[in-house]
Structures are given as structure tokens and as C-alpha cells.
Design an enzyme around this catalytic site. Structure first.
Site, mmCIF file in Angstrom:
data_model
loop_
_atom_site.group_PDB
_atom_site.id
_atom_site.type_symbol
_atom_site.label_atom_id
_atom_site.label_comp_id
_atom_site.label_asym_id
_atom_site.label_seq_id
_atom_site.Cartn_x
_atom_site.Cartn_y
_atom_site.Cartn_z
ATOM 1 N N LYS A 108 0.036 4.257 -0.437
ATOM 2 C CA LYS A 108 -0.686 5.409 0.146
ATOM 3 C C LYS A 108 -0.498 6.672 -0.698
ATOM 4 O O LYS A 108 -0.473 6.610 -1.917
ATOM 5 C CB LYS A 108 -0.259 5.615 1.597
ATOM 6 C CG LYS A 108 -0.444 4.356 2.445
ATOM 7 C CD LYS A 108 -0.325 4.613 3.915
ATOM 8 C CE LYS A 108 -0.516 3.315 4.677
ATOM 9 N NZ LYS A 108 -0.460 3.474 6.108
ATOM 10 N N ASN B 283 0.852 -1.186 0.000
ATOM 11 C CA ASN B 283 0.000 0.000 0.000
ATOM 12 C C ASN B 283 0.892 1.243 0.000
ATOM 13 O O ASN B 283 1.475 1.598 1.024
ATOM 14 C CB ASN B 283 -0.895 -0.040 1.254
ATOM 15 C CG ASN B 283 -1.803 1.164 1.366
ATOM 16 O OD1 ASN B 283 -1.912 1.959 0.432
ATOM 17 N ND2 ASN B 283 -2.461 1.293 2.521
ATOM 18 N N HIS C 153 -9.981 1.086 4.971
ATOM 19 C CA HIS C 153 -8.703 1.285 5.671
ATOM 20 C C HIS C 153 -8.932 2.293 6.804
ATOM 21 O O HIS C 153 -9.714 3.244 6.650
ATOM 22 C CB HIS C 153 -7.654 1.811 4.680
ATOM 23 C CG HIS C 153 -6.270 1.816 5.247
ATOM 24 N ND1 HIS C 153 -5.857 2.771 6.142
ATOM 25 C CD2 HIS C 153 -5.221 0.967 5.080
ATOM 26 C CE1 HIS C 153 -4.607 2.521 6.491
ATOM 27 N NE2 HIS C 153 -4.199 1.426 5.863
ATOM 28 N N GLU D 258 -5.822 -5.007 10.619
ATOM 29 C CA GLU D 258 -4.839 -3.929 10.744
ATOM 30 C C GLU D 258 -5.145 -3.124 12.002
ATOM 31 O O GLU D 258 -5.897 -2.122 11.936
ATOM 32 C CB GLU D 258 -4.939 -2.995 9.537
ATOM 33 C CG GLU D 258 -4.524 -3.620 8.230
ATOM 34 C CD GLU D 258 -3.845 -2.581 7.348
ATOM 35 O OE1 GLU D 258 -2.677 -2.780 7.009
ATOM 36 O OE2 GLU D 258 -4.460 -1.559 7.046
ATOM 37 N N GLY E 65 2.818 -1.256 4.397
ATOM 38 C CA GLY E 65 2.720 0.176 4.101
ATOM 39 C C GLY E 65 4.101 0.782 3.933
ATOM 40 O O GLY E 65 4.741 0.620 2.886
ATOM 41 N N GLY F 105 2.003 2.221 10.995
ATOM 42 C CA GLY F 105 2.989 3.305 10.906
ATOM 43 C C GLY F 105 3.689 3.627 12.213
ATOM 44 O O GLY F 105 4.315 4.668 12.347
HETATM 45 P P1 PGA Z 1 2.443 0.374 7.815
HETATM 46 O O1 PGA Z 1 1.021 0.603 7.106
HETATM 47 O O2 PGA Z 1 3.055 -0.849 7.223
HETATM 48 O O3 PGA Z 1 3.217 1.623 7.513
HETATM 49 O O4 PGA Z 1 2.178 0.218 9.276
HETATM 50 C C1 PGA Z 1 0.170 -0.464 6.851
HETATM 51 C C2 PGA Z 1 -1.136 0.019 6.293
HETATM 52 O O5 PGA Z 1 -1.623 1.073 6.714
HETATM 53 O O6 PGA Z 1 -1.721 -0.607 5.405
#
Ligand code: PGA
Length: 243
Positions: A11, A9, A91, A163, A227, A169
Site C-alpha cells: 500500500k 500489498n 481494490h 476481500e 496487507g 485492516g
Molecule cells: P490487510 O489488507 O491484510 O491489512 O487486511 C489486505 C488488503 O487490503 O489487501
């Protein structure tokens, strides 16, 4: 052995030019195509990715809940059904910043399926709920699943990503025990709707080059949603090539 899914992802990152370089570099670095690798670039690169996707699959990060028409700034499933195989729905960043509620999410799942785009429904609790203990987590997740999925939903054509918001994040991923517990909650909810189909259940939240191996080893986790670590093609290719 059942298929393992790796979802990237990206983003709201990368300009068009950066996305082009990213896809070129990733395509060169990935050598293991045993897993299903699904890229979710920003919409500005969707069309370019679809023409150059190679052995990867393509997903869109969000869809409108309607099929066409008055939706300024939105993208409808009917507009991208020839480009995308998958969509991310619900999400936590969409739920939080775009105030998406359960009804909207349920409509997005239906419209995605009607256009032959497999939705990946994202669910996950906040830190407050997690701190209150397992039974609160169970209520929270069951509620999200039960409101998003109905008898109308085609369970042959959906995936679910657990998630937890507190893991996204933050660099602090959930433990395998926590994840497997939630996978059981999700399975119990799905079995009440239909026992006939096996829905792939993935984990996302601070998945990295260092911990991805752990998730792969769990027989209960069918894939990972990456992510931040997916933004660097070198790191993502290492996560993919491990298998
Ligand atoms: P992350 O994000 O790997 O940066 O924690 C995952 C996501 O939001 O799909």
C-alpha cells in the site's frame, strides 16, 4: 498440487530507502519458493524492485484505465509492461477513496491484459451487506464480477481476490466457511462466461502469521493477499516459509 499464491500489498507505506532494506531482508529470509510470491510495492520503488526482484514476481497496486496520455499522476500499463507481471485492480480502497466504478474497473482489466500484465480483480462486500445475509452477499459479489468481467476478458490471464471490506485492516478475517461460500459464488459467475478455464481465487483481509495456515489448508482457496502483515519482512517470510 496446484500453485499457491502469496501476494504482499505494501500500500502507501515505506520510503524508497525503507523499501530497499525491506526487499534485501525479505530475499534473505525467504527459503520456500514453491509458491508464487508477488510483491506490490509503492510506485516509487517499482523500478528498483524490478531490477532486484530475484525469485519473486512484481505487481503494481493500480493502473490507469487508458493506455497513455492525459492522466496527471497516473501510471499506464504500457509504461510498466516491462517491469510488472501483475496489477491489483478494483481494490476497495480505490473504489472508496478514488470513486472507481465498475466501468473503470472493467476497462482497467482489459488494458492490463492487453499489456500482458495479469490483473488481480478485488471484490468484496461491506459490513451492511454481510449483515443482511447470504443472498445479499451473493447479489453484491455477482454484480461486481459480472460488471468487471465480460466475454472480452481473457480468463487464462486473471486472478480474483475476495476481500470483504469489513475484514481489511480490522484484525477480523472472514471464516473459511464464509470464504468458501463466496468462492462458489465467484465460480458460478465465471462458469456462465466460460467453463474452459480455471481462474485462481484468493482471499485477503487481516491475513496474519497466525491464521495464514488455515487458508492454506482449504483446497478451495488458491492464495492469500496480505496487507498489514506484509509490512514486516520477518512476518511475511514466516507466512511464506510455512509451506
Ligand atoms: P490487510 O489488507 O491484510 O491489512 O487486511 C489486505 C488488503 O487490503 O489487501
Amino acid at each position: 498440487m496446484s500453485k499457491f499464491y502469496i501476494l504482499a500489498n505494501l500500500k502507501m507505506n515505506k520510503s524508497f530507502d525503507q523499501s530497499v532494506k525491506y526487499l534485501e531482508s525479505l530475499s534473505k529470509k525467504v527459503t520456500n519458493y514453491d509458491d508464487e510470491i508477488i510483491l506490490f510495492p509503492s510506485n516509487i520503488s517499482l523500478e528498483y524492485f524490478s531490477r532486484n526482484i530475484g525469485k519473486f514476481k512484481l505487481g503494481i497496486q493500480d493502473l490507469d484505465f487508458r493506455n497513455e496520455g492525459q492522466g496527471t499522476g497516473s501510471i499506464a500499463a504500457s509504461q510498466v509492461k516491462n517491469l510488472c507481471d501483475y496489477s491489483l485492480i478494483g481494490h476497495s480502497e480505490r473504489r472508496q477513496h478514488f470513486f472507481e466504478n465498475d466501468e473503470i474497473i472493467s476497462r482497467k482489466i482489459n488494458i492490463s491484459q492487453k499489456n500482458n500484465i495479469t490483473p488481480v480483480l478485488c471484490v468484496g462486500e461491506d459490513l451492511d451487506t454481510r449483515n443482511k445475509g447470504f443472498s445479499e452477499v451473493e447479489k453484491f459479489i455477482s454484480n461486481q464480477i459480472n460488471k468487471a468481467i465480460s466475454e472480452e476478458t481473457d480468463l487464462r490471464n486473471i486472478m480474483i481476490a475476495y476481500e470483504p471490506i469489513w475484514a481489511i485492516g480490522t484484525g477480523k478475517s472472514a471464516s473459511i466457511i464464509d470464504i468458501e461460500e463466496v468462492i462458489l459464488i465467484i465460480k458460478n459467475c465465471l462458469e456462465k462466461i466460460s467453463k474452459q478455464f480455471i481462474v485462481p481465487i484468493l482471499y485477503g483481509g487481516s491475513v496474519s502469521e497466525k491464521n495464514s495456515e488455515e487458508f492454506r489448508k482449504s483446497k478451495k482457496i488458491n492464495g492469500i493477499l496480505v496487507g498489514s502483515a506484509s509490512l514486516d519482512s520477518e512476518i511475511l517470510s514466516k507466512i511464506i516459509n510455512y509451506g
